[in-house]
Motif scaffolding. Sequence first.
Motif, PDB file in Angstrom:
ATOM      1  N   ALA A 208       0.837  -1.210   0.000  1.00 19.24           N
ATOM      2  CA  ALA A 208       0.000   0.000   0.000  1.00 19.24           C
ATOM      3  C   ALA A 208       0.867   1.253   0.000  1.00 19.24           C
ATOM      4  N   TYR A 209       1.920   1.260   0.797  1.00 21.62           N
ATOM      5  CA  TYR A 209       2.830   2.397   0.830  1.00 21.62           C
ATOM      6  C   TYR A 209       3.543   2.538  -0.511  1.00 21.62           C
ATOM      7  N   GLU A 210       4.031   1.406  -1.035  1.00 17.61           N
ATOM      8  CA  GLU A 210       4.790   1.438  -2.282  1.00 17.61           C
ATOM      9  C   GLU A 210       3.980   2.068  -3.405  1.00 17.61           C
ATOM     10  N   ALA A 211       2.698   1.671  -3.517  1.00 18.00           N
ATOM     11  CA  ALA A 211       1.854   2.197  -4.583  1.00 18.00           C
ATOM     12  C   ALA A 211       1.577   3.683  -4.386  1.00 18.00           C
ATOM     13  N   ALA A 212       1.295   4.083  -3.137  1.00 15.14           N
ATOM     14  CA  ALA A 212       0.925   5.469  -2.868  1.00 15.14           C
ATOM     15  C   ALA A 212       2.108   6.430  -3.003  1.00 15.14           C
ATOM     16  N   LEU A 213       3.315   5.944  -2.700  1.00 10.69           N
ATOM     17  CA  LEU A 213       4.487   6.821  -2.671  1.00 10.69           C
ATOM     18  C   LEU A 213       5.337   6.734  -3.940  1.00 10.69           C
ATOM     19  N   LYS A 214       4.867   5.984  -4.924  1.00 11.10           N
ATOM     20  CA  LYS A 214       5.658   5.718  -6.122  1.00 11.10           C
ATOM     21  C   LYS A 214       6.165   6.994  -6.796  1.00 11.10           C
ATOM     22  N   ASP A 215       5.295   7.985  -6.969  1.00  9.66           N
ATOM     23  CA  ASP A 215       5.683   9.232  -7.641  1.00  9.66           C
ATOM     24  C   ASP A 215       5.599  10.419  -6.686  1.00  9.66           C
ATOM     25  N   PRO A 226      -4.699   2.701   3.371  1.00 10.48           N
ATOM     26  CA  PRO A 226      -5.074   1.557   4.225  1.00 10.48           C
ATOM     27  C   PRO A 226      -3.838   0.731   4.585  1.00 10.48           C
ATOM     28  N   VAL A 227      -3.573   0.603   5.879  1.00  4.87           N
ATOM     29  CA  VAL A 227      -2.397  -0.128   6.350  1.00  4.87           C
ATOM     30  C   VAL A 227      -2.815  -1.039   7.493  1.00  4.87           C
ATOM     31  N   GLU A 228      -1.902  -1.897   7.889  1.00  2.42           N
ATOM     32  CA  GLU A 228      -2.184  -2.766   9.031  1.00  2.42           C
ATOM     33  C   GLU A 228      -2.409  -1.905  10.273  1.00  2.42           C
ATOM     34  N   GLY A 229      -3.512  -2.083  10.910  1.00  4.34           N
ATOM     35  CA  GLY A 229      -3.821  -1.319  12.114  1.00  4.34           C
ATOM     36  C   GLY A 229      -4.624  -0.065  11.866  1.00  4.34           C
ATOM     37  N   GLY A 230      -5.002   0.219  10.600  1.00  6.43           N
ATOM     38  CA  GLY A 230      -5.827   1.397  10.345  1.00  6.43           C
ATOM     39  C   GLY A 230      -5.503   2.065   9.029  1.00  6.43           C
ATOM     40  N   PHE A 231      -5.395   3.419   9.104  1.00  4.20           N
ATOM     41  CA  PHE A 231      -5.134   4.225   7.915  1.00  4.20           C
ATOM     42  C   PHE A 231      -4.013   5.202   8.230  1.00  4.20           C
ATOM     43  N   ALA A 232      -3.144   5.420   7.231  1.00  2.00           N
ATOM     44  CA  ALA A 232      -1.972   6.278   7.437  1.00  2.00           C
ATOM     45  C   ALA A 232      -2.034   7.518   6.568  1.00  2.00           C
ATOM     46  N   LEU A 233      -1.678   8.643   7.189  1.00  2.00           N
ATOM     47  CA  LEU A 233      -1.397   9.875   6.451  1.00  2.00           C
ATOM     48  C   LEU A 233       0.122  10.009   6.421  1.00  2.00           C
ATOM     49  N   VAL A 234       0.677  10.220   5.240  1.00  2.00           N
ATOM     50  CA  VAL A 234       2.127  10.272   5.088  1.00  2.00           C
ATOM     51  C   VAL A 234       2.532  11.606   4.478  1.00  2.00           C
ATOM     52  N   ARG A 235       3.473  12.282   5.133  1.00  2.00           N
ATOM     53  CA  ARG A 235       4.013  13.524   4.587  1.00  2.00           C
ATOM     54  C   ARG A 235       5.438  13.267   4.110  1.00  2.00           C
ATOM     55  N   VAL A 236       5.713  13.606   2.848  1.00  2.00           N
ATOM     56  CA  VAL A 236       7.037  13.397   2.260  1.00  2.00           C
ATOM     57  C   VAL A 236       7.942  14.553   2.673  1.00  2.00           C
ATOM     58  N   GLU A 237       8.992  14.243   3.394  1.00  2.00           N
ATOM     59  CA  GLU A 237       9.927  15.257   3.885  1.00  2.00           C
ATOM     60  C   GLU A 237      11.028  15.562   2.869  1.00  2.00           C
ATOM     61  N   ASP A 238      11.477  14.525   2.154  1.00  2.00           N
ATOM     62  CA  ASP A 238      12.579  14.716   1.218  1.00  2.00           C
ATOM     63  C   ASP A 238      12.582  13.585   0.194  1.00  2.00           C
ATOM     64  N   VAL A 239      13.075  13.879  -0.990  1.00  2.00           N
ATOM     65  CA  VAL A 239      13.276  12.876  -2.040  1.00  2.00           C
ATOM     66  C   VAL A 239      14.688  13.087  -2.571  1.00  2.00           C
ATOM     67  N   ARG A 240      15.476  12.010  -2.619  1.00  2.00           N
ATOM     68  CA  ARG A 240      16.867  12.145  -3.075  1.00  2.00           C
ATOM     69  C   ARG A 240      17.325  10.824  -3.694  1.00  2.00           C
ATOM     70  N   GLU A 241      18.495  10.880  -4.333  1.00  2.00           N
ATOM     71  CA  GLU A 241      19.092   9.652  -4.839  1.00  2.00           C
ATOM     72  C   GLU A 241      19.541   8.813  -3.656  1.00  2.00           C
ATOM     73  N   GLU A 242      19.339   7.514  -3.756  1.00  2.00           N
ATOM     74  CA  GLU A 242      19.732   6.605  -2.689  1.00  2.00           C
ATOM     75  C   GLU A 242      21.202   6.788  -2.348  1.00  2.00           C
ATOM     76  N   GLN A 243      21.476   6.935  -1.060  1.00  2.00           N
ATOM     77  CA  GLN A 243      22.846   7.188  -0.603  1.00  2.00           C
ATOM     78  C   GLN A 243      23.617   5.881  -0.438  1.00  2.00           C
ATOM     79  N   PRO A 244      24.897   5.879  -0.796  1.00  2.00           N
ATOM     80  CA  PRO A 244      25.685   4.652  -0.637  1.00  2.00           C
ATOM     81  C   PRO A 244      25.933   4.349   0.833  1.00  2.00           C
TER      82      PRO A 244
END
Length: 314
Positions: A208-215, A226-244
């Motif tokens: 559910a997270y993967e689909a919602a946060l894809k773009d 919809p997540v285990e235990g209820g419903f989640a509101l997610v705020r995106v703080e940052d998007v960056r290239e994966e760090q080594p």
Amino acid sequence: MARATACRSLGIALALALATAACGRDGGDSAPPERGDRAVARVDGRTIWTSDVKREAVAQGLIGAGEPLDPSSDLFRQMMDEVIDQKLLAAEATRRKLDKDPLAQRRLDAARDRVLGDMLVERTVSDAVTESNIRGLYEEQQKLARRSEEIRARQIVVATAADAEQVRKLLGTGASFEALAMERSRDAATRFNGGDLGYFTTDIMPEAYEAALKDAKKGQLIGPIPVEGGFALVRVEDVREEQPIPLDAARPQIVRFLTYDRIRDLLEKLRAKAKVEALIKPEAGAKKPTPPADAPKAPPAAQPQTPAAKGARS
């Protein structure tokens, strides 16, 4: 206890081997065997050095190979007493000519083979596991690594979609996301750090997270999901290239890989040159031996990082 007993037995066998070898020497143990070594005891004119005591502590697994052992410590005194006992036992065994017994000769030969083999492995590994080789392998694998996008986000998990909409409205009026997470979130793992999920790639998240946060974009508020235990509101703080993964974090795995790799290479070359004949046949249906569970299959820097490793970064 069994391990300590086994180590002591091996220590006695080694002491016997040393005593046997010493019969052809004329007190040639007056010079320190290692730089900075210090004489700590003598048994019938034979010197015991700090390195002998440390080696016994390492053999019993009480300290690591490179760890110091304070000569004023209780552990040092205990190990020194055990080395003295080994010298006394070995000398008495030689006096009784036990070293001439065929079974003793075989055990001494086995102990000698083990010591010499270990010394060869140590020298081979020390040549391979250098700072230059560690950094070189790390940099090589970083060039080959495929990096995707990673997200840092916060979440508030509530019981129902209606509750999530109510939280969304409060956020719309300027309420603090972190404060609402601490006050209302049902997720014990993130509630008390303001809902912070840290940095992660979406492929390690539940579907559910993967689909919602894809773009997802920085600053975006997403949900309710919809997540285990209820419903989640997610705020995106940052998007960056994966760090080594940092070199210091990768170092233990790289050292282990270089060690296995060099030992495997050495043994393959030795077996190729030697004539090895197995005089017994494997039983029908017998399973082939498998490598140790911790034997690395590929340089660790090139392997996909685990969710735990990703969660540790920030």
